[in-house]
Design a protein around this motif. Structure first.
Motif, PDB file in Angstrom:
ATOM      1  N   ILE A  65       0.844  -1.195   0.000  1.00  0.00           N
ATOM      2  CA  ILE A  65       0.000   0.000   0.000  1.00  0.00           C
ATOM      3  C   ILE A  65       0.880   1.246   0.000  1.00  0.00           C
ATOM      4  O   ILE A  65       1.841   1.338   0.767  1.00  0.00           O
ATOM      5  CB  ILE A  65      -0.929   0.015   1.228  1.00  0.00           C
ATOM      6  CG1 ILE A  65      -1.798  -1.247   1.217  1.00  0.00           C
ATOM      7  CG2 ILE A  65      -1.800   1.259   1.244  1.00  0.00           C
ATOM      8  CD1 ILE A  65      -2.635  -1.398   2.452  1.00  0.00           C
ATOM      9  N   GLU A  66       0.533   2.201  -0.840  1.00  0.00           N
ATOM     10  CA  GLU A  66       1.310   3.446  -0.895  1.00  0.00           C
ATOM     11  C   GLU A  66       0.771   4.424   0.139  1.00  0.00           C
ATOM     12  O   GLU A  66      -0.430   4.694   0.198  1.00  0.00           O
ATOM     13  CB  GLU A  66       1.225   4.070  -2.288  1.00  0.00           C
ATOM     14  CG  GLU A  66       2.059   5.341  -2.406  1.00  0.00           C
ATOM     15  CD  GLU A  66       2.039   5.934  -3.802  1.00  0.00           C
ATOM     16  OE1 GLU A  66       2.537   7.054  -3.976  1.00  0.00           O
ATOM     17  OE2 GLU A  66       1.508   5.262  -4.721  1.00  0.00           O
ATOM     18  N   ARG A  67       1.656   4.934   0.964  1.00  0.00           N
ATOM     19  CA  ARG A  67       1.291   5.931   1.972  1.00  0.00           C
ATOM     20  C   ARG A  67       2.367   6.996   2.012  1.00  0.00           C
ATOM     21  O   ARG A  67       3.530   6.706   2.285  1.00  0.00           O
ATOM     22  CB  ARG A  67       1.108   5.288   3.346  1.00  0.00           C
ATOM     23  CG  ARG A  67       0.757   6.301   4.448  1.00  0.00           C
ATOM     24  CD  ARG A  67       0.422   5.589   5.750  1.00  0.00           C
ATOM     25  NE  ARG A  67       0.236   6.510   6.851  1.00  0.00           N
ATOM     26  CZ  ARG A  67      -0.869   7.200   7.082  1.00  0.00           C
ATOM     27  NH1 ARG A  67      -1.913   7.046   6.283  1.00  0.00           N
ATOM     28  NH2 ARG A  67      -0.971   8.025   8.114  1.00  0.00           N
ATOM     29  N   ASP A  68       1.983   8.219   1.720  1.00  0.00           N
ATOM     30  CA  ASP A  68       2.919   9.338   1.694  1.00  0.00           C
ATOM     31  C   ASP A  68       4.090   9.057   0.757  1.00  0.00           C
ATOM     32  O   ASP A  68       5.247   9.374   1.065  1.00  0.00           O
ATOM     33  CB  ASP A  68       3.437   9.658   3.108  1.00  0.00           C
ATOM     34  CG  ASP A  68       2.318  10.070   4.055  1.00  0.00           C
ATOM     35  OD1 ASP A  68       1.327  10.647   3.561  1.00  0.00           O
ATOM     36  OD2 ASP A  68       2.428   9.811   5.265  1.00  0.00           O
ATOM     37  N   GLY A  69       3.781   8.429  -0.383  1.00  0.00           N
ATOM     38  CA  GLY A  69       4.812   8.178  -1.380  1.00  0.00           C
ATOM     39  C   GLY A  69       5.697   6.983  -1.096  1.00  0.00           C
ATOM     40  O   GLY A  69       6.655   6.737  -1.829  1.00  0.00           O
ATOM     41  N   VAL A  70       5.386   6.232  -0.034  1.00  0.00           N
ATOM     42  CA  VAL A  70       6.202   5.070   0.344  1.00  0.00           C
ATOM     43  C   VAL A  70       5.323   3.818   0.357  1.00  0.00           C
ATOM     44  O   VAL A  70       4.185   3.855   0.842  1.00  0.00           O
ATOM     45  CB  VAL A  70       6.853   5.264   1.732  1.00  0.00           C
ATOM     46  CG1 VAL A  70       7.654   4.041   2.125  1.00  0.00           C
ATOM     47  CG2 VAL A  70       7.737   6.509   1.730  1.00  0.00           C
ATOM     48  N   ILE A  71       5.822   2.707  -0.189  1.00  0.00           N
ATOM     49  CA  ILE A  71       5.088   1.446  -0.174  1.00  0.00           C
ATOM     50  C   ILE A  71       5.311   0.758   1.175  1.00  0.00           C
ATOM     51  O   ILE A  71       6.440   0.617   1.634  1.00  0.00           O
ATOM     52  CB  ILE A  71       5.553   0.514  -1.311  1.00  0.00           C
ATOM     53  CG1 ILE A  71       5.328   1.189  -2.661  1.00  0.00           C
ATOM     54  CG2 ILE A  71       4.811  -0.813  -1.248  1.00  0.00           C
ATOM     55  CD1 ILE A  71       3.881   1.500  -2.959  1.00  0.00           C
ATOM     56  N   THR A  72       4.217   0.340   1.805  1.00  0.00           N
ATOM     57  CA  THR A  72       4.322  -0.284   3.127  1.00  0.00           C
ATOM     58  C   THR A  72       3.398  -1.489   3.216  1.00  0.00           C
ATOM     59  O   THR A  72       2.378  -1.576   2.513  1.00  0.00           O
ATOM     60  CB  THR A  72       3.960   0.716   4.245  1.00  0.00           C
ATOM     61  OG1 THR A  72       4.120   0.078   5.517  1.00  0.00           O
ATOM     62  CG2 THR A  72       2.522   1.193   4.123  1.00  0.00           C
ATOM     63  N   ASN A  73       3.756  -2.422   4.086  1.00  0.00           N
ATOM     64  CA  ASN A  73       2.915  -3.576   4.414  1.00  0.00           C
ATOM     65  C   ASN A  73       2.611  -3.618   5.905  1.00  0.00           C
ATOM     66  O   ASN A  73       2.132  -4.637   6.413  1.00  0.00           O
ATOM     67  CB  ASN A  73       3.600  -4.874   3.971  1.00  0.00           C
ATOM     68  CG  ASN A  73       3.501  -5.087   2.470  1.00  0.00           C
ATOM     69  OD1 ASN A  73       2.415  -5.239   1.915  1.00  0.00           O
ATOM     70  ND2 ASN A  73       4.638  -5.074   1.789  1.00  0.00           N
TER      71      ASN A  73
END
Length: 244
Positions: A65-73
């Motif tokens: 998931i992209e959040r604030d331009g960063v992909i995170t899990n």
């Protein structure tokens, strides 16, 4: 999938937990919740980053998931009761409670009543709020308040005795530095420089400090603990605000 942090917000007891899990389905996540002593029986699973509800054990957990331009899990789940019965015998879901609170403007009343934003309260508390503060509820007539005269405290004169000047040097004065230790450090630093272990700039910096210069503090970035959520309470509150 590699193990990652999953934040669990339980509305029934207002508790936030963080677990490490490699689960890829809701069923696997439930297994890890059970292992960590987190109760999920009769609860609905909402994921905050993707704004989705997971309904079956076969449901795939959101990923990349992209959040604030960063992909995170590193996901955030809110566990909440699916529905509660109110005194009239009717039922009200959490989403219906949200809509009622918004339409009747009870957000501030919720903060006063429970000390939390309505998105952080249990469904049972939201229904109690609607019953007590919502339209159609009986409100007590406020009692007239009698203004009390404030009593002026007597002023007390405080006399501060000035310390007599002392001829002794303060304990942390420059003259109190151990001269032998300074000499040893100076010699050691010069040896390090002569043998190319440190350069001239490092040597000069150390010698400058020994001569009374101020050393710049080294501030390291704060480290997140293993059991700390990567998201603040405000961020989590924003994730679930208005979720259906």
């Amino acid at each position: 999938m590699e193990a990652r942090k999953i934040t669990i917000v339980q509305t029934k007891n207002q508790k936030k937990s963080v677990i490490m899990t490699s689960a890829t389905t809701l069923g696997e996540l439930k297994d890890d919740l059970r292992t960590n002593g987190i109760d999920y029986n009769g609860m609905t699973f909402y994921e905050g980053l993707s704004k989705t509800e997971l309904k079956t054990d076969e449901s795939i957990l959101p990923h990349d998931i992209e959040r604030d331009g960063v992909i995170t899990n590193e996901l955030v789940f809110m566990l909440t009761n699916t529905e509660k019965k109110i005194r009239s015998g009717a039922t009200m879901t959490r989403q219906q409670a949200y809509s009622t609170i918004k339409s009747q403007g009870l957000q501030d009343a919720c903060v006063k009543m429970f000390g939390r934003n309505f998105t952080q309260c249990s469904t049972e508390n939201l229904i109690a709020l609607i019953e007590k503060k919502g339209k159609g509820s009986v409100k007590e007539t406020p009692k007239p308040q009698v203004k009390k005269e404030s009593k002026k405290e007597p002023e007390i004169a405080v006399v501060v005795a000035l310390a007599a000047p002392s001829n002794e040097e303060p304990h942390n004065c420059k003259g109190c530095v151990d001269t032998q230790a300074r000499a040893a450090i100076t010699k050691f630093v010069k040896i390090l420089c002569d043998t190319d272990v440190i350069d001239e700039d490092d040597k000069d910096s150390v010698l400058d400090i020994l001569d009374g210069g101020v050393a710049a503090p080294v501030v390291s970035a704060p480290q997140k603990k293993e059991n700390e959520s990567p998201y603040s309470d405000d961020e989590i509150n924003q994730m679930f605000r208005g979720m259906r």
